[in-house]
Design an enzyme around this catalytic site. Structure first.
Site, PDB file in Angstrom:
ATOM      1  N   LYS A   1       0.818  -1.212   0.000  1.00 10.65           N
ATOM      2  CA  LYS A   1       0.000   0.000   0.000  1.00 10.65           C
ATOM      3  C   LYS A   1       0.856   1.268   0.000  1.00 10.65           C
ATOM      4  CE  LYS A   1      -3.714  -2.332   2.503  1.00 10.65           C
ATOM      5  NZ  LYS A   1      -4.505  -2.319   3.752  1.00 10.65           N
TER       6      LYS A   1
ATOM      7  N   ARG B   1      -0.597 -14.624   4.083  1.00 11.34           N
ATOM      8  CA  ARG B   1      -1.360 -13.949   5.137  1.00 11.34           C
ATOM      9  C   ARG B   1      -0.665 -14.118   6.494  1.00 11.34           C
ATOM     10  NH1 ARG B   1      -5.702 -11.443   4.313  1.00 11.34           N
ATOM     11  NH2 ARG B   1      -6.636 -11.864   6.337  1.00 11.34           N
TER      12      ARG B   1
ATOM     13  N   THR C   1      -4.514  -8.170  10.521  1.00  8.78           N
ATOM     14  CA  THR C   1      -4.845  -6.881   9.899  1.00  8.78           C
ATOM     15  C   THR C   1      -4.465  -5.710  10.783  1.00  8.78           C
ATOM     16  OG1 THR C   1      -6.680  -7.915   8.719  1.00  8.78           O
ATOM     17  CG2 THR C   1      -6.736  -5.528   8.910  1.00  8.78           C
TER      18      THR C   1
ATOM     19  N   ARG D   1       3.555  -6.694   9.380  1.00  6.09           N
ATOM     20  CA  ARG D   1       2.863  -5.670  10.172  1.00  6.09           C
ATOM     21  C   ARG D   1       3.427  -5.556  11.577  1.00  6.09           C
ATOM     22  NH1 ARG D   1      -2.555  -7.998   7.621  1.00  6.09           N
ATOM     23  NH2 ARG D   1      -2.733  -6.633   5.798  1.00  6.09           N
TER      24      ARG D   1
ATOM     25  N   ASN E   1      -1.513  -0.345   7.482  1.00  9.62           N
ATOM     26  CA  ASN E   1      -0.985  -1.675   7.795  1.00  9.62           C
ATOM     27  C   ASN E   1      -0.124  -2.264   6.679  1.00  9.62           C
ATOM     28  OD1 ASN E   1      -2.949  -2.379   5.958  1.00  9.62           O
ATOM     29  ND2 ASN E   1      -4.088  -3.698   7.340  1.00  9.62           N
TER      30      ASN E   1
ATOM     31  N   HIS F   1      -1.852  -5.613   1.652  1.00  5.67           N
ATOM     32  CA  HIS F   1      -3.097  -6.360   1.517  1.00  5.67           C
ATOM     33  C   HIS F   1      -2.703  -7.703   0.920  1.00  5.67           C
ATOM     34  CE1 HIS F   1      -7.095  -7.643   0.192  1.00  5.67           C
ATOM     35  NE2 HIS F   1      -6.499  -7.974  -0.930  1.00  5.67           N
TER      36      HIS F   1
END
Length: 196
Positions: A13, A122, A128, A139, A159, A162
């Site tokens: 991001k 993930r 998240t 993260r 964060n 994605h």
């Protein structure tokens, strides 16, 4: 064995790009044995961002419940702040903040491939909410903001990444890849015999 070989979408991001973390994040992905099959840097507009984020009631409620939990844990009045306690309504607000953030600057989109790729990526990204992400995750190591801080500022949680999820929607990785990439731009990686 090939049925466990998957493709998924990874977005780095605007906060990851602004903080010059692109190389570090991609290095971590590749060190796990996953492969980059397509990669592009781009700036998206708000309409494209809205098309990326899912808006089913289940997904909106999932986003909203995180904010409800953060406000309850902090002993703050959610209704006073947002005029609602409904997770779906809160999820719609968060959806718009996420779209605004995704369109706020350049980002990097990647198609990642490998065995058990969706779950592995993930796990590497971490939860998240960066506040609860353990050390060793992207993260957990590079982000720290909470949904409480972001929500009170009416902003998306910064964060960094994605990673498509197939838990609520098994088709999400395929759909997101198709949204971001022309299939001709994806260089499928053949699974290695050493099973990295």
């Amino acid at each position: 064995m090939e049925r466990y070989f998957e493709s998924t979408l990874l977005l780095l991001k605007p906060d990851a790009v602004r903080r010059s973390l692109v190389g570090e994040i991609l290095r971590r992905v590749e060190r796990t044995g996953l492969s980059i099959a397509a990669l592009q840097m781009r700036q998206v507009d708000i309409h494209f961002a809205r098309g990326h984020y899912a808006t089913t009631d289940a997904q909106l409620a999932q986003m909203g419940r995180k904010t409800v939990a953060a406000f309850e844990e902090a002993g703050l009045d959610l209704r006073k702040e947002f005029n609602t306690e409904d997770p779906i309504t809160l999820g719609r607000m968060i959806h718009e903040w996420n779209c605004d953030f995704l369109a706020s600057g350049p980002l990097v989109a990647a198609v990642v491939q490998g065995y058990h790729c969706v779950k592995k990526l993930r796990s590497l990204a971490g939860p998240t909410m960066p506040l609860t992400a353990p050390p060793g995750t992207i993260r957990g190591d590079f982000a720290s903001v909470s949904s409480l801080v972001a929500s009170t500022r009416k902003a998306a949680v910064r964060n960094l990444v994605h990673a498509s999820d197939n838990e609520l929607d098994p088709d999400e990785p395929r759909r997101e890849i198709a949204y971001w990439f022309d299939p001709r731009s994806i260089n499928s990686v053949n699974p290695e015999p050493d099973l990295a």
